[in-house]
Design a protein around this motif. Structure first.
Motif, PDB file in Angstrom:
ATOM      1  N   UNK A 180       0.854  -1.203   0.000  1.00  0.00           N
ATOM      2  CA  UNK A 180       0.000   0.000   0.000  1.00  0.00           C
ATOM      3  C   UNK A 180       0.881   1.239   0.000  1.00  0.00           C
ATOM      4  N   UNK A 181       0.458   2.219  -0.772  1.00  0.00           N
ATOM      5  CA  UNK A 181       1.078   3.548  -0.729  1.00  0.00           C
ATOM      6  C   UNK A 181      -0.096   4.518  -0.515  1.00  0.00           C
ATOM      7  N   UNK A 182      -0.358   4.829   0.754  1.00  0.00           N
ATOM      8  CA  UNK A 182      -1.574   5.593   1.087  1.00  0.00           C
ATOM      9  C   UNK A 182      -1.241   7.049   1.360  1.00  0.00           C
ATOM     10  N   UNK A 183      -1.758   7.959   0.525  1.00  0.00           N
ATOM     11  CA  UNK A 183      -1.549   9.376   0.810  1.00  0.00           C
ATOM     12  C   UNK A 183      -2.532   9.859   1.875  1.00  0.00           C
ATOM     13  N   UNK A 200       1.938  13.432   3.211  1.00  0.00           N
ATOM     14  CA  UNK A 200       2.303  12.296   4.061  1.00  0.00           C
ATOM     15  C   UNK A 200       1.935  10.985   3.360  1.00  0.00           C
ATOM     16  N   UNK A 201       2.894  10.080   3.265  1.00  0.00           N
ATOM     17  CA  UNK A 201       2.639   8.789   2.615  1.00  0.00           C
ATOM     18  C   UNK A 201       2.845   7.670   3.626  1.00  0.00           C
ATOM     19  N   UNK A 202       1.852   6.778   3.739  1.00  0.00           N
ATOM     20  CA  UNK A 202       1.969   5.615   4.622  1.00  0.00           C
ATOM     21  C   UNK A 202       2.220   4.388   3.742  1.00  0.00           C
ATOM     22  N   UNK A 203       3.303   3.659   4.031  1.00  0.00           N
ATOM     23  CA  UNK A 203       3.603   2.496   3.197  1.00  0.00           C
ATOM     24  C   UNK A 203       3.495   1.209   4.009  1.00  0.00           C
ATOM     25  N   UNK A 204       3.171   0.146   3.283  1.00  0.00           N
ATOM     26  CA  UNK A 204       3.086  -1.182   3.886  1.00  0.00           C
ATOM     27  C   UNK A 204       3.276  -2.187   2.754  1.00  0.00           C
ATOM     28  N   UNK A 205       3.715  -3.388   3.081  1.00  0.00           N
ATOM     29  CA  UNK A 205       3.844  -4.427   2.055  1.00  0.00           C
ATOM     30  C   UNK A 205       3.869  -5.783   2.738  1.00  0.00           C
ATOM     31  N   UNK A 206       3.780  -6.847   1.929  1.00  0.00           N
ATOM     32  CA  UNK A 206       3.683  -8.192   2.522  1.00  0.00           C
ATOM     33  C   UNK A 206       5.039  -8.826   2.784  1.00  0.00           C
ATOM     34  N   UNK A 207       6.143  -8.179   2.359  1.00  0.00           N
ATOM     35  CA  UNK A 207       7.475  -8.698   2.704  1.00  0.00           C
ATOM     36  C   UNK A 207       8.361  -7.517   3.110  1.00  0.00           C
ATOM     37  N   UNK A 208       9.398  -7.815   3.895  1.00  0.00           N
ATOM     38  CA  UNK A 208      10.336  -6.766   4.322  1.00  0.00           C
ATOM     39  C   UNK A 208      11.011  -6.141   3.107  1.00  0.00           C
ATOM     40  N   UNK A 209      11.362  -6.993   2.134  1.00  0.00           N
ATOM     41  CA  UNK A 209      12.037  -6.507   0.911  1.00  0.00           C
ATOM     42  C   UNK A 209      11.143  -5.490   0.183  1.00  0.00           C
ATOM     43  N   UNK A 210       9.844  -5.828   0.082  1.00  0.00           N
ATOM     44  CA  UNK A 210       8.920  -4.930  -0.623  1.00  0.00           C
ATOM     45  C   UNK A 210       8.718  -3.636   0.175  1.00  0.00           C
ATOM     46  N   UNK A 211       8.699  -3.731   1.514  1.00  0.00           N
ATOM     47  CA  UNK A 211       8.549  -2.512   2.329  1.00  0.00           C
ATOM     48  C   UNK A 211       9.730  -1.578   2.070  1.00  0.00           C
ATOM     49  N   UNK A 212      10.949  -2.145   2.033  1.00  0.00           N
ATOM     50  CA  UNK A 212      12.135  -1.307   1.820  1.00  0.00           C
ATOM     51  C   UNK A 212      12.083  -0.635   0.440  1.00  0.00           C
ATOM     52  N   UNK A 213      11.720  -1.410  -0.584  1.00  0.00           N
ATOM     53  CA  UNK A 213      11.650  -0.827  -1.933  1.00  0.00           C
ATOM     54  C   UNK A 213      10.624   0.309  -1.961  1.00  0.00           C
ATOM     55  N   UNK A 230       8.864   5.876  -2.068  1.00  0.00           N
ATOM     56  CA  UNK A 230       8.021   6.941  -1.503  1.00  0.00           C
ATOM     57  C   UNK A 230       8.861   8.161  -1.121  1.00  0.00           C
ATOM     58  N   UNK A 231      10.066   7.902  -0.611  1.00  0.00           N
ATOM     59  CA  UNK A 231      10.934   9.022  -0.197  1.00  0.00           C
ATOM     60  C   UNK A 231      11.406   9.862  -1.379  1.00  0.00           C
ATOM     61  N   UNK A 232      11.328   9.313  -2.575  1.00  0.00           N
ATOM     62  CA  UNK A 232      11.703  10.127  -3.747  1.00  0.00           C
ATOM     63  C   UNK A 232      10.578  11.101  -4.133  1.00  0.00           C
ATOM     64  N   UNK A 233       9.350  10.841  -3.660  1.00  0.00           N
ATOM     65  CA  UNK A 233       8.259  11.755  -4.029  1.00  0.00           C
ATOM     66  C   UNK A 233       7.709  12.564  -2.849  1.00  0.00           C
ATOM     67  N   UNK A 234       8.159  12.226  -1.634  1.00  0.00           N
ATOM     68  CA  UNK A 234       7.714  12.983  -0.461  1.00  0.00           C
ATOM     69  C   UNK A 234       8.751  12.870   0.652  1.00  0.00           C
ATOM     70  N   UNK A 235       8.899  13.943   1.420  1.00  0.00           N
ATOM     71  CA  UNK A 235       9.812  13.904   2.569  1.00  0.00           C
ATOM     72  C   UNK A 235       9.115  13.391   3.819  1.00  0.00           C
ATOM     73  N   UNK A 236       7.843  13.010   3.703  1.00  0.00           N
ATOM     74  CA  UNK A 236       7.047  12.624   4.865  1.00  0.00           C
ATOM     75  C   UNK A 236       6.506  11.205   4.658  1.00  0.00           C
ATOM     76  N   UNK A 237       7.336  10.214   4.981  1.00  0.00           N
ATOM     77  CA  UNK A 237       6.980   8.812   4.713  1.00  0.00           C
ATOM     78  C   UNK A 237       7.030   8.011   6.017  1.00  0.00           C
TER      79      UNK A 237
END
Ligand SMILES: NC(=O)c1ccc[n+]([C@@H]2O[C@H](COP(=O)([O-])OP(=O)(O)OC[C@H]3O[C@@H](n4cnc5c(N)ncnc54)[C@H](OP(=O)(O)O)[C@@H]3O)[C@@H](O)[C@H]2O)c1
Length: 252
Positions: free
Chosen positions: A106-109, A125-138, A143-150
């Motif tokens: 999820x990439x929730x604004x 503000x962007x809230x991120x989540x994913x089903x694996x640690x690898x996907x969360x990091x990616x 998200x940090x490239x499009x917002x400073x608030x992640x």
């Protein structure tokens, strides 16, 4: 990253602009209505298709920004193997994407987005989540490239914040709408209230809401409350809410 966007509404447009501005490559916009997909694709300088078209399978990230109700129908349309796929909804579990791909999130604004007149200079503000640690990091890095608030927020926390967002944004806006209608009917200029609206919101940058309470309900000023209620007798909907909210303030 190479990105495909599904949807051509408010979120697809605003995030699409930010993604493009951050020098990622948008390959394609897909939407239910080809004309809408075409308008956004022209702005983002990429290909487009409607729902029956062929999705570009060469992207690194698939951003699904369709209405909440349309989300559950997606697994009949898309099968993206192990591509990273995210949706943008506050109140829907990431698992809604599990039949589409093995890597999803999820990439929730956490902002009210409108494709017209949206100031893109302030971080969303962007809230991120994913089903694996690898996907969360990616996703976090993207998200940090499009917002400073992640921030990272799982389904449960995102849903809780969505409830709070409804209270502070949708409910207050409903009160603005009622006040606007009341002012129009009573020959008062709603615009005179704008500095008050802004000041009340801006104070929250430095104070908690409870410290900033003012007005007849918190003072338990019954005479003023009665005067207000008499004026509102002709507006049953506002009268009802005025009483409920006054009770809630007095109960605190
Ligand atoms: N707007 C916000 O402030 C905001 C903020 C945070 C999160 N969100 C979430 O982001 C998501 C998108 O919201 P939005 O505001 O961008 O919505 P929107 O402006 O109404 O756009 C919705 C998009 O979904 C497409 N769509 C509708 N029904 C569809 C279907 N049956 N199949 C395929 N596509 C369909 C529409 O396609 P066509 O128009 O081409 O038919 C349109 O491109 C939602 O989950 C929403 O909860 C919104």
């Amino acid at each position: 990253m190479k990105v495909v966007i599904v949807g051509a509404g408010n979120v697809a447009s605003v995030l699409g602009r930010l993604i493009k501005k951050s020098k990622h490559e948008i390959l394609q916009v897909i939407s239910r209505d080809a004309a809408n997909a075409s308008v956004l694709a022209t702005e983002l300088n990429c290909a487009f298709a409607d729902n029956s078209g062929v999705i570009d399978k060469t992207a690194d990230l698939y951003l699904i920004a369709v209405t909440d109700t349309a989300m559950s129908e997606l697994d009949e349309t898309y099968h993206l193997g192990d591509k990273l796929v995210v949706h943008t909804a506050g109140s829907i579990s990431k698992d809604v994407l599990k039949n589409i791909t093995n890597r999803y999130g999820v990439l929730y604004p956490l902002q009210s987005l409108r494709k017209q007149n949206m100031d893109l200079h302030q971080d969303i503000p962007l809230l991120v989540d994913a089903n694996t640690e690898e996907a969360i990091t990616i996703l976090q890095n993207f998200a940090l490239t499009i917002s400073g608030d992640v921030s990272i927020a799982n389904d449960e926390l995102r849903l809780k914040l969505h409830v709070a967002a409804v209270l502070v944004s949708n409910f207050t806006n409903h009160l603005y709408a009622l006040a606007f209608e009341y002012c129009s009917k009573e020959g008062a200029d709603f615009k005179l209230l704008l500095p008050l609206i802004e000041e009340t919101a801006l104070r929250l940058r430095n104070h908690v809401p409870n410290e900033m309470r003012t007005g007849p309900a918190i003072r338990k000023d019954i005479k003023t409350l009665e005067k207000h209620l008499r004026l509102l007798a002709a507006y049953p909907k506002i009268h009802h809410l005025y009483l409920k909210i006054t009770d809630s303030i007095m109960d605190q």
